[in-house]
Design a protein around this motif. Sequence first.
Motif, PDB file in Angstrom:
ATOM      1  N   ASP A 118       0.832  -1.207   0.000  1.00 36.81           N
ATOM      2  CA  ASP A 118       0.000   0.000   0.000  1.00 36.81           C
ATOM      3  C   ASP A 118       0.865   1.255   0.000  1.00 36.81           C
ATOM      4  OD1 ASP A 118      -2.507  -1.110  -0.185  1.00 36.81           O
ATOM      5  OD2 ASP A 118      -2.887  -1.096   1.969  1.00 36.81           O
ATOM      6  N   ARG A 162      -5.436  -2.492  -5.847  1.00 35.17           N
ATOM      7  CA  ARG A 162      -4.662  -1.756  -4.847  1.00 35.17           C
ATOM      8  C   ARG A 162      -4.653  -0.263  -5.152  1.00 35.17           C
ATOM      9  NH1 ARG A 162      -1.923  -3.837  -0.855  1.00 35.17           N
ATOM     10  NH2 ARG A 162      -2.089  -5.887  -1.826  1.00 35.17           N
ATOM     11  N   ARG A 165      -8.249   1.487  -4.451  1.00 36.69           N
ATOM     12  CA  ARG A 165      -8.553   1.877  -3.065  1.00 36.69           C
ATOM     13  C   ARG A 165      -7.949   3.216  -2.697  1.00 36.69           C
ATOM     14  NH1 ARG A 165      -5.161  -2.878  -0.084  1.00 36.69           N
ATOM     15  NH2 ARG A 165      -6.471  -4.005  -1.535  1.00 36.69           N
TER      16      ARG A 165
END
Length: 294
Positions: A118, A162, A165
């Motif tokens: 992230d 990923r 988000r």
Amino acid sequence: MRFLFLRLLPALLITMLLLAAATEYSVARPSRRTADVAYIPATDSAYSAKRHLLDVYAPKKPGARPYPVVVFIHGGNWTSGSKDLYSFVGRRLAKQGVVAVVINYRLSPDVRVPQMADDCARAVVWVRRHIADYGGDPARLFTMGHSAGGGLAALLATDDARFQRWGETTNPVRGVVLDDAAGLDMYDYLKKKAYPGDNQYIVSFGPNPASWREVSARHHLTPQTPPFLIFVGGETYPSISSSSAEFRKALVGLGHTPYYQVQPGKKHIPMVLQLYWQHNIIYQKLLPFVGAKE
């Protein structure tokens, strides 16, 4: 291989990278470095004042059009490493007509690999939104990584969700350069646990096989996956050799034609140290791949 090599950066690597960092100013003249840029706001609940930083290396000479962009992700067993050791990569790329971004990300045991991924994705989002201010082209954004950083670079290019988000409707990564990448399929690796000491990776990856799969680029490949350049040391660790070969096989099975080269005689550490030299084979292939030489 034994993934045990990744426990800590070997002393040789640290010594040689420090020497490279000390001498990188000999090639600094053609480039402009902007250091320690925060890529997430300090008000974010996850913010780390040391780890959520990146350095931008841009050519000093304005281009006829914006330069391609390469985001470099360091290795270090998911437990160590720093962007500050890789200034030579940024300088070399900038000298050759690329805007290079070298990033930090949080490390184990403070966080696990999904959070590291992230962090890297958020750094890429920052780059896409701001790199035009440094002369870079956000439409030509590539990731590159060595060792554990290679696994993260591959994951960013293959895991579209990923980025969603973090507010991106499409994956901004247009291609990937892997330099002796580790962790391309930790789902398979941790299921087998073929080497003594493999339980150490549970600290970084967690106990849940679903999480191992989530952070393994091998399990996110599709026919729409962007192109790859894959470089593997001829004398690297066996698991890096085998996982890279399997990764290539999976790409070919989906209709891709990745560039794949085993570099004779190269061990794992020299695979990244060679990036100090401007004319090494990785740069020779990277520059036309990202559009720096057209």
